[in-house]
Write an enzyme that holds these catalytic residues in place. Structure first.
Site, mmCIF file in Angstrom:
data_model
loop_
_atom_site.group_PDB
_atom_site.id
_atom_site.type_symbol
_atom_site.label_atom_id
_atom_site.label_comp_id
_atom_site.label_asym_id
_atom_site.label_seq_id
_atom_site.Cartn_x
_atom_site.Cartn_y
_atom_site.Cartn_z
ATOM 1 N N GLY A 76 0.837 -1.207 0.000
ATOM 2 C CA GLY A 76 0.000 0.000 0.000
ATOM 3 C C GLY A 76 0.859 1.240 0.000
ATOM 4 C CG ASN A 77 -0.112 4.705 -1.470
ATOM 5 O OD1 ASN A 77 -0.850 5.497 -0.904
ATOM 6 N ND2 ASN A 77 -0.436 4.115 -2.622
ATOM 7 C CE1 TYR A 78 3.884 5.182 5.596
ATOM 8 C CE2 TYR A 78 5.184 5.824 3.696
ATOM 9 C CZ TYR A 78 5.068 5.150 4.890
ATOM 10 O OH TYR A 78 6.132 4.452 5.377
#
Ligand code: PMT
Length: 400
Positions: free
Chosen positions: A208-210
């Site tokens: 995923g990412n932030y």
């Protein structure tokens, strides 16, 4: 556009308090109803008699009236207003607002106010530049308040620099723009992507990412506030939408986001692609939880996801617009310009992780917009709500 609007004008203890008289006259002339709330220090600079005569309302300063013991309800006042404008706003009052120090009628009214709040700082250049003031202003931005940047020029101290309260005529214009902007996207359908995507590795793990979704949700709220019907395709985020004209489509992976966006875009007048889409996904998704004891060292083979922006760019019709984002760490302008071209976007919003307060998760962002004519507009750090307004302001100039 200000006709009939109820405006609380908060005045604090600055030499620029005299400009409040021009503000009241200008607002009243436009048909607004103005209720002045002044701090004790503000009254040292301008008299309530002048303010009350110009606004045709008694000026509120204390919690209780000395004459008859009646109580001024900051809650009622906060609910009455269509907007609250604090001009001039001193460093002290900004600090109290940022930290909820409710020790006078103006700050309690601010804390109770449900309407949009506009803050016009006025102070000496060093006070304005001090990190304490800047952090407090950033906090206010984060609360969604609209900061009306002070101008540069000669200050009361005779020093020259940034800290002069914006001129009353311009402040009134900003309020007008805020209220007029409200329905300029009526009958328009806007597709927005937001948040991260999750690319499954196994039933418990993902890539995923932030991205928190804050920027994309602010865009959706802004478009809906201006009358558009919004379809918000969002990856996994904990945010909720408040506007009834926002239809939310919840997805998890880049592939799901691609399918939803491709299905929705043909019906839309414009697409705004704010999601942080994973460029790669694991080639294989394990159906069982991967066990370290069994697997030992492991390699994950990744394959590219489809580029949603480029795919929408390829099917874009003449009567449609497409706006993308570029999140960069180096060579921002060059990379953004290349994405604008490759993805057939009408303009691109560059934000760089090199800028403090910009990008993932924070409540603020610093953007540069690049359009197809090569026009480049850089904006200062602002709250994501205000950034959304700048992005949509550009959209409104292009939408037919
Ligand atoms: O959600 P927040 O925490 O508020 O953070 C906001 C944000 C930083 C996520 C947002 O402002 C932002 O920059 N979004 C785009 C992030 C990104 O993926 O940038 P990019 O430069 O990698 O992609 C360029 C453009 O192509 C973007 O419009 C992106 O949505 C789109 N894209 C990218 C890859 C892909 N497979 N499909 C796409 O559509």
């Amino acid at each position: 556009m200000l006709k009939g609007k109820k405006i609380i004008l908060g005045i604090t203890g600055s030499i620029a308090a005299y400009k409040a008289t021009y503000l009241i006259c200008g607002l009243v002339k436009k048909g607004a109803e103005v209720q002045v709330v002044i701090t004790p220090a503000g009254k040292e600079f301008i008299t309530p008699v002048t303010l009350s005569a110009l606004s045709s309302h008694p000026v509120i300063s204390e919690f209780f009236s000395n004459r008859d013991g009646s109580w001024h309800s900051h809650v009622d006042l906060g609910l009455w207003a269509d907007a609250m404008l604090i001009a001039p706003a001193t460093a002290a009052s900004i600090g109290k607002m940022a930290n909820g120090i409710a020790d006078n009628m103006l700050i309690t009214t601010y804390l109770s106010c449900k309407a949009p709040v506009f803050v016009a700082p006025a102070m000496d250049l060093d006070m304005f530049a001090h990190p304490a003031t800047q952090q407090n202003i950033d906090r206010l931005r984060g609360f969604g308040n609209h900061i009306i940047e002070p101008g540069e020029g000669e200050l009361a101290s005779h020093l020259v620099g940034k800290g002069r309260m914006e001129e009353p005529d311009r402040i009134i214009e900003i309020l007008e723009e805020f209220f007029t902007g409200s329905q300029d996207l009526q009958n328009k359908k806007i597709l927005i992507t937001a948040g991260p995507t999750y690319e499954k590795i196994d039933p418990v793990r993902f890539i995923g990412n932030y991205s928190s979704g804050k920027m994309g949700f602010a865009l959706a709220e802004e478009c809906a506030r201006r009358g558009a019907e919004v379809t918000l395709v969002t990856g996994p985020v904990s945010l909720t939408v408040t506007h009834p004209q926002i239809r939310r489509i919840q997805v998890e992976s880049a592939e799901e986001m691609y399918k939803a966006a491709m299905a929705e875009y043909p019906q839309a007048d414009a697409g705004i692609l704010c999601a942080a889409v994973a460029d790669y996904r694991p080639e294989q998704v394990c159906t069982e939880k991967i066990k370290r004891e069994k697997t030992g060292e492991m390699q994950l083979r990744l394959i590219p996801n489809r580029d949603i922006a480029a795919s929408l760019g390829a099917i874009k019709r003449e009567d449609q617009l497409l706006v993308g984002f570029a999140l960069e760490t180096t060579d921002g302008l060059t990379n953004a310009a290349s994405k604008l071209e490759k993805k057939n976007l009408d303009y691109i919003v560059l934000n760089s992780l090199q800028d403090l307060g910009a990008g993932f998760q924070v409540d603020t962002n610093r953007i540069t917009i690049i359009d197809r004519k090569g026009e480049i507009t850089a904006y200062p750090l602002k709250g994501k709500k205000e950034v959304a307004q700048d992005i949509i302001h550009k959209l409104v100039t292009l939408v037919s």
